[in-house]
Design a protein around this motif. Structure first.
Motif, PDB file in Angstrom:
ATOM      1  N   GLU A  47       0.814  -1.203   0.000  1.00  0.00           N
ATOM      2  CA  GLU A  47       0.000   0.000   0.000  1.00  0.00           C
ATOM      3  C   GLU A  47       0.854   1.264   0.000  1.00  0.00           C
ATOM      4  O   GLU A  47       2.052   1.227   0.249  1.00  0.00           O
ATOM      5  CB  GLU A  47      -0.875   0.034   1.262  1.00  0.00           C
ATOM      6  CG  GLU A  47      -0.035   0.139   2.532  1.00  0.00           C
ATOM      7  CD  GLU A  47      -0.792   0.684   3.723  1.00  0.00           C
ATOM      8  OE1 GLU A  47      -1.772   1.427   3.530  1.00  0.00           O
ATOM      9  OE2 GLU A  47      -0.371   0.391   4.842  1.00  0.00           O
ATOM     10  N   TYR A  48       0.173   2.359  -0.272  1.00  0.00           N
ATOM     11  CA  TYR A  48       0.724   3.686  -0.050  1.00  0.00           C
ATOM     12  C   TYR A  48      -0.195   4.309   0.991  1.00  0.00           C
ATOM     13  O   TYR A  48      -1.382   4.554   0.712  1.00  0.00           O
ATOM     14  CB  TYR A  48       0.740   4.499  -1.352  1.00  0.00           C
ATOM     15  CG  TYR A  48       1.356   5.863  -1.190  1.00  0.00           C
ATOM     16  CD1 TYR A  48       2.698   5.993  -0.847  1.00  0.00           C
ATOM     17  CD2 TYR A  48       0.603   7.013  -1.362  1.00  0.00           C
ATOM     18  CE1 TYR A  48       3.274   7.242  -0.683  1.00  0.00           C
ATOM     19  CE2 TYR A  48       1.167   8.269  -1.209  1.00  0.00           C
ATOM     20  CZ  TYR A  48       2.510   8.380  -0.865  1.00  0.00           C
ATOM     21  OH  TYR A  48       3.083   9.615  -0.703  1.00  0.00           O
ATOM     22  N   LYS A  56      -1.000   7.088   2.249  1.00  0.00           N
ATOM     23  CA  LYS A  56      -1.777   8.309   2.002  1.00  0.00           C
ATOM     24  C   LYS A  56      -2.913   8.085   1.006  1.00  0.00           C
ATOM     25  O   LYS A  56      -3.762   8.943   0.826  1.00  0.00           O
ATOM     26  CB  LYS A  56      -0.864   9.423   1.506  1.00  0.00           C
ATOM     27  CG  LYS A  56       0.111   9.888   2.558  1.00  0.00           C
ATOM     28  CD  LYS A  56       1.004  10.988   2.028  1.00  0.00           C
ATOM     29  CE  LYS A  56       2.019  11.407   3.081  1.00  0.00           C
ATOM     30  NZ  LYS A  56       2.949  12.413   2.579  1.00  0.00           N
ATOM     31  N   CYS A  57      -2.920   6.946   0.352  1.00  0.00           N
ATOM     32  CA  CYS A  57      -3.923   6.610  -0.662  1.00  0.00           C
ATOM     33  C   CYS A  57      -5.241   6.235   0.026  1.00  0.00           C
ATOM     34  O   CYS A  57      -5.270   5.337   0.873  1.00  0.00           O
ATOM     35  CB  CYS A  57      -3.385   5.445  -1.503  1.00  0.00           C
ATOM     36  SG  CYS A  57      -4.588   4.571  -2.480  1.00  0.00           S
ATOM     37  N   THR A  58      -6.334   6.904  -0.339  1.00  0.00           N
ATOM     38  CA  THR A  58      -7.624   6.632   0.307  1.00  0.00           C
ATOM     39  C   THR A  58      -8.133   5.221  -0.008  1.00  0.00           C
ATOM     40  O   THR A  58      -8.716   4.574   0.855  1.00  0.00           O
ATOM     41  CB  THR A  58      -8.691   7.675  -0.091  1.00  0.00           C
ATOM     42  OG1 THR A  58      -8.777   7.736  -1.509  1.00  0.00           O
ATOM     43  CG2 THR A  58      -8.356   9.038   0.458  1.00  0.00           C
ATOM     44  N   THR A  59      -7.894   4.744  -1.212  1.00  0.00           N
ATOM     45  CA  THR A  59      -8.315   3.378  -1.556  1.00  0.00           C
ATOM     46  C   THR A  59      -7.537   2.364  -0.718  1.00  0.00           C
ATOM     47  O   THR A  59      -8.100   1.374  -0.250  1.00  0.00           O
ATOM     48  CB  THR A  59      -8.100   3.107  -3.061  1.00  0.00           C
ATOM     49  OG1 THR A  59      -8.802   4.099  -3.807  1.00  0.00           O
ATOM     50  CG2 THR A  59      -8.605   1.723  -3.450  1.00  0.00           C
ATOM     51  N   CYS A  60      -6.257   2.628  -0.502  1.00  0.00           N
ATOM     52  CA  CYS A  60      -5.446   1.735   0.338  1.00  0.00           C
ATOM     53  C   CYS A  60      -5.965   1.721   1.772  1.00  0.00           C
ATOM     54  O   CYS A  60      -6.003   0.671   2.417  1.00  0.00           O
ATOM     55  CB  CYS A  60      -3.981   2.157   0.319  1.00  0.00           C
ATOM     56  SG  CYS A  60      -3.182   1.941  -1.284  1.00  0.00           S
ATOM     57  N   ASN A  74      -0.159   2.741 -12.176  1.00  0.00           N
ATOM     58  CA  ASN A  74      -0.962   3.754 -11.510  1.00  0.00           C
ATOM     59  C   ASN A  74      -1.178   4.892 -12.499  1.00  0.00           C
ATOM     60  O   ASN A  74      -0.451   5.874 -12.515  1.00  0.00           O
ATOM     61  CB  ASN A  74      -0.239   4.241 -10.247  1.00  0.00           C
ATOM     62  CG  ASN A  74      -0.975   5.348  -9.542  1.00  0.00           C
ATOM     63  OD1 ASN A  74      -2.154   5.590  -9.788  1.00  0.00           O
ATOM     64  ND2 ASN A  74      -0.272   6.042  -8.666  1.00  0.00           N
ATOM     65  N   GLY A 131      -1.466   8.569 -11.437  1.00  0.00           N
ATOM     66  CA  GLY A 131      -0.348   9.171 -10.719  1.00  0.00           C
ATOM     67  C   GLY A 131       0.369  10.256 -11.508  1.00  0.00           C
ATOM     68  O   GLY A 131       0.421  10.227 -12.734  1.00  0.00           O
ATOM     69  N   MET A 183       5.731   4.384  -6.923  1.00  0.00           N
ATOM     70  CA  MET A 183       4.609   5.281  -7.209  1.00  0.00           C
ATOM     71  C   MET A 183       4.028   5.057  -8.606  1.00  0.00           C
ATOM     72  O   MET A 183       2.953   5.544  -8.915  1.00  0.00           O
ATOM     73  CB  MET A 183       5.027   6.742  -7.023  1.00  0.00           C
ATOM     74  CG  MET A 183       5.456   7.068  -5.591  1.00  0.00           C
ATOM     75  SD  MET A 183       4.265   6.566  -4.324  1.00  0.00           S
ATOM     76  CE  MET A 183       3.036   7.833  -4.533  1.00  0.00           C
ATOM     77  N   LYS A 206       0.128   0.504  -9.464  1.00  0.00           N
ATOM     78  CA  LYS A 206      -1.240   0.620  -8.925  1.00  0.00           C
ATOM     79  C   LYS A 206      -1.288  -0.108  -7.589  1.00  0.00           C
ATOM     80  O   LYS A 206      -0.669  -1.146  -7.407  1.00  0.00           O
ATOM     81  CB  LYS A 206      -2.235  -0.006  -9.901  1.00  0.00           C
ATOM     82  CG  LYS A 206      -3.673   0.169  -9.467  1.00  0.00           C
ATOM     83  CD  LYS A 206      -4.610  -0.258 -10.565  1.00  0.00           C
ATOM     84  CE  LYS A 206      -6.050  -0.166 -10.164  1.00  0.00           C
ATOM     85  NZ  LYS A 206      -6.565   1.186 -10.151  1.00  0.00           N
ATOM     86  N   ARG A 207      -2.044   0.458  -6.690  1.00  0.00           N
ATOM     87  CA  ARG A 207      -2.173  -0.139  -5.378  1.00  0.00           C
ATOM     88  C   ARG A 207      -3.594   0.085  -4.885  1.00  0.00           C
ATOM     89  O   ARG A 207      -4.305   0.897  -5.465  1.00  0.00           O
ATOM     90  CB  ARG A 207      -1.138   0.454  -4.410  1.00  0.00           C
ATOM     91  CG  ARG A 207      -1.327   1.936  -4.142  1.00  0.00           C
ATOM     92  CD  ARG A 207      -0.221   2.717  -4.672  1.00  0.00           C
ATOM     93  NE  ARG A 207      -0.499   4.149  -4.511  1.00  0.00           N
ATOM     94  CZ  ARG A 207       0.051   5.040  -5.253  1.00  0.00           C
ATOM     95  NH1 ARG A 207       0.853   4.698  -6.209  1.00  0.00           N
ATOM     96  NH2 ARG A 207      -0.186   6.309  -5.071  1.00  0.00           N
TER      97      ARG A 207
END
Length: 118
Positions: A7-8, A10-14, A59, A62, A91, A94-95
């Motif tokens: 994951e990242y 800060k990513c809302t989907t993550c 991604n 991005g 980055m 895709k995550r």
């Protein structure tokens, strides 16, 4: 085997995906994609296990993807070239990514996760 969750933070989907794992009591190993970039070998393995085309690993929303002008390159470059590009910077990938045994899921679709990792 435990679940590898890439994951990242800060990513809302993550964040949604991580909450899903926690809410469903699924044990996982957490990996920050920008701090520990997937290697070319890992990406190749995940690509094979996912049965997805390589473009699904990019991604596309991005900033780096756009800055590098990868939209057209993804259509024409070989899989090997694209794996090289993906392995240079987390980055670009895709995550989130879930890796469990021979299952690899890219992105978060709750129905698919219910079916494949519960």
């Amino acid at each position: 085997m435990s679940v590898l969750f890439i994951e990242y933070p800060k990513c809302t989907t993550c964040r949604k995906a991580k909450k899903y794992l926690q809410d469903n009591n699924i044990e996982f190993i957490d990996r920050h994609i920008a701090e520990e970039n997937p290697t070319k070998e890992e990406l190749k393995d995940w690509l094979e296990k996912s049965n997805l085309p390589i473009n699904k690993f990019f991604n596309t929303s991005g900033v780096l993807y756009r800055e590098m002008g990868l939209k057209d390159k993804v259509k024409t470059a070989s899989v090997d070239e694209l794996l090289d590009i993906l392995s240079t910077n987390g980055m670009l990938v895709k995550r989130p990514i879930i890796v469990k045994d021979n299952t690899v899921l890219v992105g978060f679709k709750e129905e698919e996760w219910n079916e494949k990792i519960k």
